[in-house]
Design an enzyme around this catalytic site. Structure first.
Site, PDB file in Angstrom:
ATOM      1  N   PRO A 108     -68.607  -7.321   3.382  1.00  0.00           N
ATOM      2  CA  PRO A 108     -67.586  -7.371   4.165  1.00  0.00           C
ATOM      3  C   PRO A 108     -65.947  -6.740   4.348  1.00  0.00           C
ATOM      4  O   PRO A 108     -65.927  -6.354   3.348  1.00  0.00           O
ATOM      5  CB  PRO A 108     -66.812  -9.293   3.877  1.00  0.00           C
ATOM      6  CG  PRO A 108     -67.803  -9.081   2.271  1.00  0.00           C
ATOM      7  CD  PRO A 108     -68.528  -7.747   2.485  1.00  0.00           C
ATOM      8  N   ARG A 124     -62.443  -6.719   6.925  1.00  0.00           N
ATOM      9  CA  ARG A 124     -61.131  -7.823   7.442  1.00  0.00           C
ATOM     10  C   ARG A 124     -61.043  -9.613   6.479  1.00  0.00           C
ATOM     11  O   ARG A 124     -60.341  -9.944   6.360  1.00  0.00           O
ATOM     12  CB  ARG A 124     -61.615  -8.155   9.284  1.00  0.00           C
ATOM     13  CG  ARG A 124     -60.595  -8.913   9.328  1.00  0.00           C
ATOM     14  CD  ARG A 124     -60.745  -9.442  11.136  1.00  0.00           C
ATOM     15  NE  ARG A 124     -61.362  -8.519  11.498  1.00  0.00           N
ATOM     16  CZ  ARG A 124     -60.579  -7.594  12.896  1.00  0.00           C
ATOM     17  NH1 ARG A 124     -59.558  -7.290  12.285  1.00  0.00           N
ATOM     18  NH2 ARG A 124     -61.542  -6.691  13.093  1.00  0.00           N
ATOM     19  N   ARG A 163     -53.026  -2.419  16.221  1.00  0.00           N
ATOM     20  CA  ARG A 163     -53.821  -3.558  16.715  1.00  0.00           C
ATOM     21  C   ARG A 163     -53.935  -3.525  18.078  1.00  0.00           C
ATOM     22  O   ARG A 163     -54.726  -4.128  18.929  1.00  0.00           O
ATOM     23  CB  ARG A 163     -54.340  -5.174  15.653  1.00  0.00           C
ATOM     24  CG  ARG A 163     -55.521  -4.006  14.246  1.00  0.00           C
ATOM     25  CD  ARG A 163     -55.501  -5.244  13.888  1.00  0.00           C
ATOM     26  NE  ARG A 163     -56.537  -6.000  14.099  1.00  0.00           N
ATOM     27  CZ  ARG A 163     -56.634  -7.216  14.854  1.00  0.00           C
ATOM     28  NH1 ARG A 163     -55.413  -8.209  14.875  1.00  0.00           N
ATOM     29  NH2 ARG A 163     -57.704  -7.626  15.599  1.00  0.00           N
ATOM     30  N   TYR A 220     -56.524  -3.040  20.762  1.00  0.00           N
ATOM     31  CA  TYR A 220     -57.305  -4.039  21.160  1.00  0.00           C
ATOM     32  C   TYR A 220     -56.549  -5.122  21.984  1.00  0.00           C
ATOM     33  O   TYR A 220     -57.616  -5.780  22.342  1.00  0.00           O
ATOM     34  CB  TYR A 220     -58.372  -4.558  20.032  1.00  0.00           C
ATOM     35  CG  TYR A 220     -58.209  -4.041  18.804  1.00  0.00           C
ATOM     36  CD1 TYR A 220     -59.442  -3.009  19.342  1.00  0.00           C
ATOM     37  CD2 TYR A 220     -58.377  -3.929  17.812  1.00  0.00           C
ATOM     38  CE1 TYR A 220     -59.575  -2.130  18.601  1.00  0.00           C
ATOM     39  CE2 TYR A 220     -58.283  -3.868  17.107  1.00  0.00           C
ATOM     40  CZ  TYR A 220     -59.620  -2.486  16.972  1.00  0.00           C
ATOM     41  OH  TYR A 220     -59.831  -1.326  16.321  1.00  0.00           O
ATOM     42  N   CYS A 267     -42.702   5.563  21.996  1.00  0.00           N
ATOM     43  CA  CYS A 267     -41.998   5.802  23.149  1.00  0.00           C
ATOM     44  C   CYS A 267     -42.539   6.026  24.089  1.00  0.00           C
ATOM     45  O   CYS A 267     -43.807   6.608  23.817  1.00  0.00           O
ATOM     46  CB  CYS A 267     -41.212   7.279  23.223  1.00  0.00           C
ATOM     47  SG  CYS A 267     -39.400   7.085  21.996  1.00  0.00           S
ATOM     48  N   TYR A 279     -56.976  -3.327   8.943  1.00  0.00           N
ATOM     49  CA  TYR A 279     -56.579  -2.894   9.899  1.00  0.00           C
ATOM     50  C   TYR A 279     -55.089  -2.419  10.234  1.00  0.00           C
ATOM     51  O   TYR A 279     -54.747  -2.630  11.497  1.00  0.00           O
ATOM     52  CB  TYR A 279     -57.549  -3.266  10.924  1.00  0.00           C
ATOM     53  CG  TYR A 279     -59.542  -3.205  10.585  1.00  0.00           C
ATOM     54  CD1 TYR A 279     -59.971  -1.850   9.997  1.00  0.00           C
ATOM     55  CD2 TYR A 279     -59.789  -4.433  10.320  1.00  0.00           C
ATOM     56  CE1 TYR A 279     -61.246  -1.817   9.500  1.00  0.00           C
ATOM     57  CE2 TYR A 279     -61.120  -4.187   9.398  1.00  0.00           C
ATOM     58  CZ  TYR A 279     -61.900  -3.156   9.572  1.00  0.00           C
ATOM     59  OH  TYR A 279     -62.964  -3.620   8.856  1.00  0.00           O
TER      60      TYR A 279
HETATM   61  C1  LIG Z   1     -66.272  -1.591   9.421  1.00  0.00           C
HETATM   62  C2  LIG Z   1     -68.081  -2.028   9.370  1.00  0.00           C
HETATM   63  C3  LIG Z   1     -67.509  -3.253   8.167  1.00  0.00           C
HETATM   64  C4  LIG Z   1     -66.343  -4.177   7.712  1.00  0.00           C
HETATM   65  O1  LIG Z   1     -66.555  -4.857   8.773  1.00  0.00           O
HETATM   66  P1  LIG Z   1     -65.064  -6.203   9.293  1.00  0.00           P
HETATM   67  O2  LIG Z   1     -65.466  -6.799  10.258  1.00  0.00           O
HETATM   68  O3  LIG Z   1     -64.118  -5.543   8.382  1.00  0.00           O
HETATM   69  O4  LIG Z   1     -65.859  -6.770   7.478  1.00  0.00           O
HETATM   70  C5  LIG Z   1     -68.627  -3.420   7.370  1.00  0.00           C
HETATM   71  N1  LIG Z   1     -70.202  -2.356   7.161  1.00  0.00           N
HETATM   72  C6  LIG Z   1     -69.880  -1.305   8.186  1.00  0.00           C
HETATM   73  C7  LIG Z   1     -71.057  -0.694   8.580  1.00  0.00           C
HETATM   74  C8  LIG Z   1     -68.579  -1.304   9.027  1.00  0.00           C
HETATM   75  O5  LIG Z   1     -68.884   0.175  10.021  1.00  0.00           O
END
Ligand SMILES: *Cc1c(COP(=O)(O)O)cnc(C)c1O
Length: 427
Positions: free
Chosen positions: A285, A287, A323, A327, A355, A383
């Site tokens: 995990p 985020r 972000r 996105y 800018c 992020y």
């Molecule tokens: C970015 C990433 C994660 C984490 O993703 P989250 O959405 O931040 O939980 C886990 N494993 C891999 C391989 C990633 O590239």
């Protein structure tokens, strides 16, 4: 208008009219350290980790924090001390893990473009596992490991081809994504990897995307991965662990992702039902461990009323909070001090000084703000700083970790000299 409750931020609340993170007034921090300023709650990070730990109670599991979400040393130390391993995607991240006191044997190395030098460095450090993402990488890793007289522990990232129903830029488990090895190729690729003397096959992994708020894609991916585990083991290749990636979403705007423990209750039930309940598990995990633990504080510089739009120009920008520009992501934006009840509320676009017309932090927000007022951009723990840049030669902001009533500066504001270090005039 202030969203109530504040999205996803358990340690964030108004006391009187002043916004606090844990027991610290954010206005006071902004006054002491200036803006833009990222502030993180240690209690929130540990609570987010706690939801995973509860979900996995009495299971053989290693939680590997996907540190690209926020790779600041002071944040890594919190997770290292709590027993986490780390999911890294570069040798730079490995250096950070070691500098923060992390354990190399709990590091897994993901990413589609590992260089030979990065492989050598990770082997020398004794990392736990390489998550290999292509057939070409398997052969290169074998060669690198044999050249140093070692064996590389590997897991192959398989692509379960399920749609995580998130933003296309953060979907990674569909067959047209650059990540992982196609489901159909997996058994053949495992046979090849198992035949190479420089590799030791230890596991299987998948990661289907990010900001996933629905449990269905996870359950589908689990079924697909377990089908492969059965096929690979039937081919005579035992798998020591199953790494199920990261990707669990957070609440930015009333989003309702399952909690980590509720999600894993379902996933573990599936593992148990299919006879894999005793297998060692890894999760990655990112985020969901840090996103809602952080805010970014910014000061209002100017009001700029217009015919069709009013702009609120603040001192944080897309280089600090990328972000929205990348996105079109939503972050809630709230005042550090509640306005007077009769203060006029205006609909504004909150924009930065960079800018680019893409430099906005929030569109059509209802705010009662004047120059000199300060705002918090919420859900800014993941992020944001880790994606921050020096675009427009803006120094990256400072970072503070809050722990109860204490606060620690964990990164100083970047100076112009810091930015120019390493540059040379040719003449
Ligand atoms: C970015 C990433 C994660 C984490 O993703 P989250 O959405 O931040 O939980 C886990 N494993 C891999 C391989 C990633 O590239």
């Amino acid at each position: 208008m202030i969203p109530s409750p504040l999205p996803g931020a358990p340690q964030l609340a108004y006391r009187g009219d002043a916004l606090h993170l844990e027991d610290v007034s954010l206005s006071d921090l902004a006054t002491v350290h200036g803006t833009p300023l990222y502030v993180y709650s240690k209690a929130s990070m540990l609570a987010a980790l706690g939801a995973y730990q509860r979900g996995f109670a009495r299971r053989d599991v290693q939680i590997c924090y996907a540190m690209k979400a926020n790779s600041t040393l002071g944040v890594l130390q919190v997770f290292a001390r709590a027993g986490c391993g780390f999911d890294i995607v570069s040798a730079g991240e490995l250096r950070r893990v070691l500098a923060a006191g992390g354990d190399a044997s709990k590091v897994i190395f993901s990413g589609v473009g590992k260089t030979r030098a990065e492989m050598r460095e990770a082997l020398a450090a004794g990392i736990g596992c390489f998550n290999v993402e292509s057939e070409a990488e398997i052969d290169v890793l074998d060669e690198v490991a044999r050249a140093v007289g070692g064996t590389a522990p590997v897991s192959i990232r398989v692509n379960p081809n399920v749609d995580p129903k998130t933003h296309p830029y953060i979907s990674t488990g569909l067959k047209d994504n650059k990540f992982g090895i196609a489901h159909e190729r997996a058994v053949a690729v495992y046979r090849h990897a198992a035949s190479l003397p420089g590799l030791k096959v230890v596991g299987i992994d998948c990661h289907i995307g990010s900001q996933i708020t629905d449990e269905t894609p996870y359950l589908d991916a689990m079924d697909r991965v377990l089908d492969l585990v059965a096929a690979i083991e039937a081919a005579g290749i035992p798998l020591h662990h199953i790494d199920f990636g990261g990707g669990l979403g957070i609440d930015y705007r009333g989003d309702k992702p399952p909690s980590a423990d509720a999600l894993w209750k379902r996933l573990l039930a599936k593992l148990d039902a299919r006879g894999y309940g005793g297998r060692k598990l890894l999760v990655e995990p990112g985020r969901s461990l840090v996103g809602n633990a952080g805010v970014c504080l910014t000061e209002v510089l100017y009001d700029k009323p217009g015919e069709h739009k009013n702009f609120c120009i603040v001192d944080a920008a897309m280089n600090d909070l990328p972000r929205p520009a990348m996105y079109e992501a939503y972050h809630a934006i709230v005042p550090l001090v509640l306005p007077a009840a009769d203060a006029p509320i205006v609909t504004v676009d909150v924009v930065g000084p960079v800018c680019e017309s893409g430099d906005w932090l929030g569109r059509d927000r209802q705010l009662a703000v004047r120059p000199g007022d300060r705002l918090a951009v919420l859900s800014a723990g993941a992020y944001c700083m880790s994606m921050a840049s020096n675009y427009n030669s803006r120094g990256r902001g400072a970072e503070v970790l809050v722990d109860g009533a204490a606060s620690h500066l964990i990164r100083a504001r970047e100076s112009a000299e810091d930015q120019m270090r390493g540059e040379k005039l040719p003449g």
